[in-house]
Design a protein around this motif. Sequence first.
Motif, PDB file in Angstrom:
ATOM      1  N   THR A   1     -15.970  -3.075  67.983  1.00 51.31           N
ATOM      2  CA  THR A   1     -15.313  -4.091  68.817  1.00 51.31           C
ATOM      3  C   THR A   1     -16.277  -4.905  69.665  1.00 51.31           C
ATOM      4  O   THR A   1     -15.963  -6.038  70.033  1.00 51.31           O
TER       5      THR A   1
ATOM      6  N   LEU B   1     -14.451  -8.425  69.484  1.00 51.89           N
ATOM      7  CA  LEU B   1     -13.153  -8.383  70.164  1.00 51.89           C
ATOM      8  C   LEU B   1     -13.132  -9.236  71.426  1.00 51.89           C
ATOM      9  O   LEU B   1     -12.275 -10.123  71.581  1.00 51.89           O
ATOM     10  N   TYR B   2     -14.054  -8.985  72.351  1.00 56.59           N
ATOM     11  CA  TYR B   2     -14.035  -9.701  73.628  1.00 56.59           C
ATOM     12  C   TYR B   2     -14.482 -11.149  73.447  1.00 56.59           C
ATOM     13  O   TYR B   2     -13.986 -12.050  74.137  1.00 56.59           O
TER      14      TYR B   2
ATOM     15  N   LEU C   1     -11.302 -12.807  71.914  1.00 59.52           N
ATOM     16  CA  LEU C   1     -10.246 -13.001  72.910  1.00 59.52           C
ATOM     17  C   LEU C   1     -10.633 -14.082  73.909  1.00 59.52           C
ATOM     18  O   LEU C   1      -9.790 -14.897  74.311  1.00 59.52           O
TER      19      LEU C   1
ATOM     20  N   LEU D   1     -10.077 -17.307  72.161  1.00 62.76           N
ATOM     21  CA  LEU D   1      -8.634 -17.561  72.028  1.00 62.76           C
ATOM     22  C   LEU D   1      -8.082 -18.182  73.305  1.00 62.76           C
ATOM     23  O   LEU D   1      -7.393 -19.212  73.270  1.00 62.76           O
ATOM     24  N   PHE D   2      -8.378 -17.545  74.443  1.00 59.73           N
ATOM     25  CA  PHE D   2      -7.848 -18.053  75.707  1.00 59.73           C
ATOM     26  C   PHE D   2      -8.490 -19.386  76.093  1.00 59.73           C
ATOM     27  O   PHE D   2      -7.841 -20.249  76.686  1.00 59.73           O
TER      28      PHE D   2
ATOM     29  N   THR E   1     -13.197 -13.990  64.239  1.00 64.44           N
ATOM     30  CA  THR E   1     -13.160 -14.694  65.521  1.00 64.44           C
ATOM     31  C   THR E   1     -12.621 -16.124  65.362  1.00 64.44           C
ATOM     32  O   THR E   1     -11.938 -16.636  66.255  1.00 64.44           O
TER      33      THR E   1
ATOM     34  N   MET F   1      -8.904 -15.783  65.411  1.00 61.56           N
ATOM     35  CA  MET F   1      -8.409 -15.558  66.772  1.00 61.56           C
ATOM     36  C   MET F   1      -8.414 -16.854  67.572  1.00 61.56           C
ATOM     37  O   MET F   1      -7.466 -17.147  68.310  1.00 61.56           O
ATOM     38  N   THR F   2      -9.469 -17.646  67.416  1.00 61.10           N
ATOM     39  CA  THR F   2      -9.541 -18.934  68.102  1.00 61.10           C
ATOM     40  C   THR F   2      -8.413 -19.856  67.656  1.00 61.10           C
ATOM     41  O   THR F   2      -7.795 -20.552  68.478  1.00 61.10           O
TER      42      THR F   2
ATOM     43  N   PHE G   1     -13.301 -12.042  79.811  1.00 67.47           N
ATOM     44  CA  PHE G   1     -13.582 -11.469  78.488  1.00 67.47           C
ATOM     45  C   PHE G   1     -15.029 -11.734  78.061  1.00 67.47           C
ATOM     46  O   PHE G   1     -15.679 -10.865  77.472  1.00 67.47           O
TER      47      PHE G   1
END
Length: 408
Positions: free
Chosen positions: A215, A219-220, A223, A226-227, A346, A349-350, A387
């Motif tokens: 991760t 992962l971070y 995320l 994404l945000f 990634t 996720m984006t 994140f």
Amino acid sequence: MKFLQSYPKEVTIFLAASLINSAGGSLMWPLTTMYVFDELGRSMADAGLVVMIQAFGGIIGQLLGGALYHRVGVKKLIVGSLALNALGLFTLPFISSYWVIYMVMMGFIGLCNAVSMPAIQAFVGFRFADRRGELFNVIYVANNIGVALGTALSGFLADVSYHLTFVLNGATSAVFAMFFLNYLNRLDKQDGPVHLKKKVKTEAKDGIPALLGNTRIYLYLGLGSLFLWFGNSIWNTGVSPHIISEGMNKSSYGFLWTLNGILIFVAQPVTTLIKRWFAKESSSQMTASGIFYLAAYIIILMLPSYSGMVLAMVLATLGEMLISPAVPAFISDHAFKAAPFYIGLTGGMTAVGRMVGPYFMGILYDQGGLQPVAWLSIVIAVVAVVFFVIHSARNRAAERALAESLSS
């Protein structure tokens, strides 16, 4: 141009091909909503549904492009996805009167276009490993020049024919596919196909579940991205309707994006200084990017005039210039042969943030105007920065632990 002279000739050719392809892609996408509403006579809800289906196809395409890179082979994956994308675009003028088929085809086009993205980024990272960080940035600039040219042409072409934009977009995608086919064939003759087609040992031994378990690589970072792009929806579903409701010229909104394109080209020395003085590592560049976006949204909240939006666009563009090349550079540097998988993951996720952001911000704008949208963007940007900080801290800790184990 002097800067490009330090690269092999193949890099210059690749950049030219990327610019042409991005220009072709940007011919069509700004006009999708207009085409559905104006040409097909459908509602804006239908237009939004098409955009969402296209975006969902893009999410799946990002994941597939990363996961299949080593399994299918770079040549088949890149050339095949670009060729299928061109084929889909060429069929649009003939099937657009069949609504369900048109929606399915838009999802297919979104998927095929996205499959090539992580594959091309991973290929660049492998091929030019010694200078991939700066090369990712050069490609990013070239693509944005292409987007600026294509967007500028799209309105004029739409006045002639919407279908012409589909055909020209398909033509540029087909040209890009032929470029890669010829380019990779020459590499096969020059270096042999092994470096392009061999399987990844870690994937064969551990499989995708093991890759997902690592991760700290994705992962971070994912995320945070994404945000970050969720919050960036404020420009389309906050700033844009605010400019109209305040009685400003619609061209004022277009100028903001013209400014964005100009800055991406001329403000490279600024981001170079930021990287040199404050954010040398790619992880630090992501955190700095989040801070710039946060500052932009605070400006929009505190100074909702047009001058405030211009300043906010300057800050947001600097944030964009920092993060866009930093993500593939970090993954290529730390994930090694598994980089295609993580770039695709990634990227997917984006794309989720880009897909859902306009919906939620549109609801907020309808209820309260620009202010609640700006507050949401600020909160989302803070979450993104958190994140990115976690991502940076976890990777620094892992690198220290690795260094200590090697020294002992």
